[in-house]
Design an enzyme around this catalytic site. Structure first.
Site, PDB file in Angstrom:
ATOM      1  N   GLN A   1       3.961 141.221  -5.084  1.00  0.00           N
ATOM      2  CA  GLN A   1       3.293 139.546  -5.324  1.00  0.00           C
ATOM      3  C   GLN A   1       4.894 139.391  -5.318  1.00  0.00           C
ATOM      4  OE1 GLN A   1       0.658 141.063  -8.731  1.00  0.00           O
ATOM      5  NE2 GLN A   1      -0.032 139.172  -8.033  1.00  0.00           N
TER       6      GLN A   1
ATOM      7  N   ASP B   1       4.790 138.209   3.015  1.00  0.00           N
ATOM      8  CA  ASP B   1       6.698 139.316   3.796  1.00  0.00           C
ATOM      9  C   ASP B   1       7.803 138.706   2.661  1.00  0.00           C
ATOM     10  OD1 ASP B   1       4.521 139.948   5.247  1.00  0.00           O
ATOM     11  OD2 ASP B   1       4.836 138.278   6.965  1.00  0.00           O
TER      12      ASP B   1
ATOM     13  N   ARG C   1       7.546 144.951 -17.683  1.00  0.00           N
ATOM     14  CA  ARG C   1       7.091 145.619 -16.766  1.00  0.00           C
ATOM     15  C   ARG C   1       6.711 145.252 -15.364  1.00  0.00           C
ATOM     16  NH1 ARG C   1      -0.060 144.846 -16.158  1.00  0.00           N
ATOM     17  NH2 ARG C   1       0.222 146.698 -14.336  1.00  0.00           N
TER      18      ARG C   1
ATOM     19  N   HIS D   1       0.594 149.498  -8.005  1.00  0.00           N
ATOM     20  CA  HIS D   1       0.017 148.072  -8.546  1.00  0.00           C
ATOM     21  C   HIS D   1      -0.794 147.620  -6.921  1.00  0.00           C
ATOM     22  CE1 HIS D   1       0.012 144.783 -11.604  1.00  0.00           C
ATOM     23  NE2 HIS D   1      -0.718 144.286 -10.126  1.00  0.00           N
TER      24      HIS D   1
ATOM     25  N   GLU E   1      -5.242 148.731 -13.472  1.00  0.00           N
ATOM     26  CA  GLU E   1      -6.219 148.125 -12.951  1.00  0.00           C
ATOM     27  C   GLU E   1      -7.031 148.698 -11.854  1.00  0.00           C
ATOM     28  OE1 GLU E   1      -6.628 144.211 -11.962  1.00  0.00           O
ATOM     29  OE2 GLU E   1      -6.155 143.376 -14.459  1.00  0.00           O
TER      30      GLU E   1
ATOM     31  N   ASN F   1      -5.192 144.373 -19.578  1.00  0.00           N
ATOM     32  CA  ASN F   1      -5.038 144.297 -19.214  1.00  0.00           C
ATOM     33  C   ASN F   1      -6.702 143.092 -19.492  1.00  0.00           C
ATOM     34  OD1 ASN F   1      -3.116 144.892 -17.783  1.00  0.00           O
ATOM     35  ND2 ASN F   1      -3.771 144.472 -15.932  1.00  0.00           N
TER      36      ASN F   1
ATOM     37  N   TYR G   1      -7.962 138.740 -19.684  1.00  0.00           N
ATOM     38  CA  TYR G   1      -7.180 137.312 -19.347  1.00  0.00           C
ATOM     39  C   TYR G   1      -8.533 136.194 -20.334  1.00  0.00           C
ATOM     40  CZ  TYR G   1      -4.008 138.673 -16.504  1.00  0.00           C
ATOM     41  OH  TYR G   1      -3.314 139.200 -15.343  1.00  0.00           O
TER      42      TYR G   1
ATOM     43  N   GLU H   1      -1.711 142.566 -19.001  1.00  0.00           N
ATOM     44  CA  GLU H   1      -1.514 141.630 -18.524  1.00  0.00           C
ATOM     45  C   GLU H   1      -2.112 140.479 -19.594  1.00  0.00           C
ATOM     46  OE1 GLU H   1      -2.553 142.096 -14.323  1.00  0.00           O
ATOM     47  OE2 GLU H   1      -1.497 143.122 -14.237  1.00  0.00           O
TER      48      GLU H   1
HETATM   49  C1  BG6 Z   1      -4.666 140.586 -12.555  1.00  0.00           C
HETATM   50  C2  BG6 Z   1      -3.725 141.790 -11.507  1.00  0.00           C
HETATM   51  O1  BG6 Z   1      -6.221 141.243 -12.298  1.00  0.00           O
HETATM   52  O2  BG6 Z   1      -4.955 139.852 -11.907  1.00  0.00           O
HETATM   53  C3  BG6 Z   1      -2.808 140.952 -11.445  1.00  0.00           C
HETATM   54  O3  BG6 Z   1      -3.569 142.871 -12.397  1.00  0.00           O
HETATM   55  C4  BG6 Z   1      -2.572 139.475 -10.842  1.00  0.00           C
HETATM   56  O4  BG6 Z   1      -1.825 141.797 -10.249  1.00  0.00           O
HETATM   57  C5  BG6 Z   1      -3.566 138.605 -11.371  1.00  0.00           C
HETATM   58  O5  BG6 Z   1      -1.804 138.715 -10.075  1.00  0.00           O
HETATM   59  C6  BG6 Z   1      -4.106 137.923 -11.283  1.00  0.00           C
HETATM   60  O6  BG6 Z   1      -5.540 137.090 -11.247  1.00  0.00           O
HETATM   61  P1  BG6 Z   1      -5.426 136.337  -9.454  1.00  0.00           P
HETATM   62  O7  BG6 Z   1      -6.795 137.320  -8.632  1.00  0.00           O
HETATM   63  O8  BG6 Z   1      -5.751 135.278  -9.571  1.00  0.00           O
HETATM   64  O9  BG6 Z   1      -4.682 137.310  -8.837  1.00  0.00           O
END
Ligand code: BG6
Length: 479
Positions: A30, A63, A88, A133, A178, A320, A322, A387
């Site tokens: 990323q 890239d 991390r 990852h 994940e 992780n 969200y 995360e």
């Molecule tokens: C997590 C990942 O699932 O969510 C990250 O570990 C990712 O690498 C983040 O950037 C956000 O998710 P997405 O799918 O919106 O890029």
């Protein structure tokens, strides 16, 4: 139900416990770029973005990404400005082992991470290293990738290279990021790399190998490195909270299935005293497989020996997290898939504050409930939030992210102080805007803005970074 009624009002006067660790995160594909530099070989995300660019919303790729391969010193200065305790990041396997195997060790790749680790330590920041990852060397995918059990040995070999080269300075290791997300790349319906897979089998076969690979790395560390290096190893699981749509048996069972298929399938073999996959997972896949005419379950069974080998192989529980959904049962017909096995309809409440990501709503109470469920089911293990973060379109005055950060941290403190959850660290995703997989550069999670039009990839501080720095400095959430 109205879960808002079930949890006490958010309290803002809790401080972070002494010794609590703050960090932020990125991953190699990323942010690094330099996809063909200094001996790195291709990985499955290089392949996916170049060969199936239609799977990336803006047809972009990694890239160059944030060019962190060349700008790591600048990144470390951002980390210093935040005042984090740890950073991390992940290692690109194909950068240090271009064949995927240990027959060729690419010194330039080894040097890059040595330089990054040394720069971090020189600035008082601990490295926390994710070994995998999602950017598998293409050479190993050509052998079938994670569904091929030989991968467990190759991962152990790779882990040995990491412990040998970096373990004197790295005290936090995360084997896999994940597993439920990247193993889904082996389902035929998947968008993630490698985007190949036997329908209804791929994710389970990959899961089986990944658990063994994780356990091998853990035992290797225990047997040969731990005494001298004194570090900790875990895995970064991911789970979003699922609230029963109504307080009825069917909805509660659907949410439980969602938890067990997405978290329990990976965490149960490692953290539960009995080991093995969760019962509901074994039963559902066996039931569906039989109805579909298979002679055995699509889910491999773990042998007693494997169960014992995998059990207890983590020093902390990486999480992780969200967002939150409402869940109710949904019966899928047709071809066998993981989705059909889980059998759930997940819907947000569209009145919840949203983000730039269709799946991500701001629901801090779900975070607290998730932390409580982990404490309850896995006997209150030490949890590191590996995360947690919010997406927008890259605004510098990112009030949405500030609200997300402060409200999620508030519920985390409630979970610690009111519920006794053993959360010992927190990682904000992400340090910088970066390549968000299928969403390319259209969704931004960074505490720092990155200008992807600028050949120099200039970084600019966002307001949320200032708030996070204040939280870290004061160990308190500002009013
Ligand atoms: C997590 C990942 O699932 O969510 C990250 O570990 C990712 O690498 C983040 O950037 C956000 O998710 P997405 O799918 O919106 O890029």
């Amino acid at each position: 139900g109205a879960p808002e009624d079930k949890v006490p009002d958010s309290l803002k006067d809790y401080a972070f416990p002494d010794g609590f660790l703050f960090g932020t995160a990125t991953s190699s594909y990323q942010v690094e770029g330099a996809w063909l530099e200094d001996g790195k070989s291709l990985n499955i995300w290089d392949t996916l973005t170049h060969n199936k660019s239609n799977l990336i919303s803006d047809r972009s790729n990694g890239d160059v990404a944030c060019d962190s391969y060349h700008k790591y010193k600048e990144d470390v200065q951002l980390l210093k400005e935040l005042g984090v305790n740890f950073y991390r990041f992940s290692v690109s396997w194909s950068r240090i082992l271009p064949t995927g195997h240990i027959n060729v060790v690419n010194q330039a790749g080894i040097d890059y991470y040595n330089n990054l680790i040394n720069e971090l330590l020189a600035n008082g920041i601990q490295p926390m290293v994710t070994m995998y990852h999602w950017d598998l060397p293409q050479t190993l995918q050509d052998l079938g990738g994670w569904p091929n059990q030989v991968m467990a040995q190759y991962f152990e070999d790779y882990a040995r290279v990491l412990f040998t080269n970096y373990g004197d300075r790295v005290k936090y290791w995360i084997t896999f990021n994940e597993p439920s997300v990247f193993t889904a790349g082996y389902e035929s319906v998947a968008f993630h790399a490698p985007n190949v897979g036997a329908t209804g089998f791929g994710q389970y076969l990959a899961t089986h190998t990944v658990l063994k690979a994780h356990a091998r790395a853990y035992h290797l560390y225990d047997n040969e490195f731990r005494a001298a290096q004194q570090g900790k190893i875990g895995m970064a699981f991911n789970i979003n909270w699922c609230e029963p749509r109504d307080n009825i048996t069917e909805d509660i069972a659907a949410c439980n299935r969602m938890q067990e298929f997405n978290l329990g399938m990976y965490a149960h073999p490692v953290f539960s005293p009995e080991g093995d996959f969760p019962t509901v997972v074994k039963e559902r896949v066996a039931m569906n497989s039989e109805a579909e005419g298979f002679t055995q379950s699509r889910l491999p069974s773990l042998t007693q020996e494997e169960i014992e080998y995998i059990k207890g192989t983590a020093d902390f529980f990486g999480l992780n997290h969200y967002t939150t959904f409402y869940g109710s049962p949904l019966t899928y017909t047709g071809e066998p898939t993981f989705t059909k096995d889980v059998g759930i309809l997940m819907m947000p409440d569209f009145s919840w504050p949203g983000s730039a990501s269709i799946w991500l709503h701001v629901v801090p109470w779900g975070f607290r409930k998730q932390l409580n469920r982990i404490a309850e089911i896995y006997n209150n293990p030490p949890v590191i939030i590996t995360e947690n973060g919010f997406s927008d379109h890259g605004e510098l005055n990112d009030t949405g992210r500030i609200n997300y950060l402060t409200s999620y941290l508030t519920e985390m403190l409630n979970a610690i102080h009111e519920d006794g959850c053993n959360v010992v660290g927190y990682t904000a995703w992400s340090l910088i805007d970066n390549f968000e997989w299928n969403n390319g550069y259209t969704q931004r999670f960074g505490l720092y803005h990155v200008d992807f039009e600028d050949p120099n990839r200039a970084r600019t501080i966002k307001e949320s970074a200032k708030v996070y720095a204040e939280i870290i400095a004061t160990k308190q959430i500002p009013e």
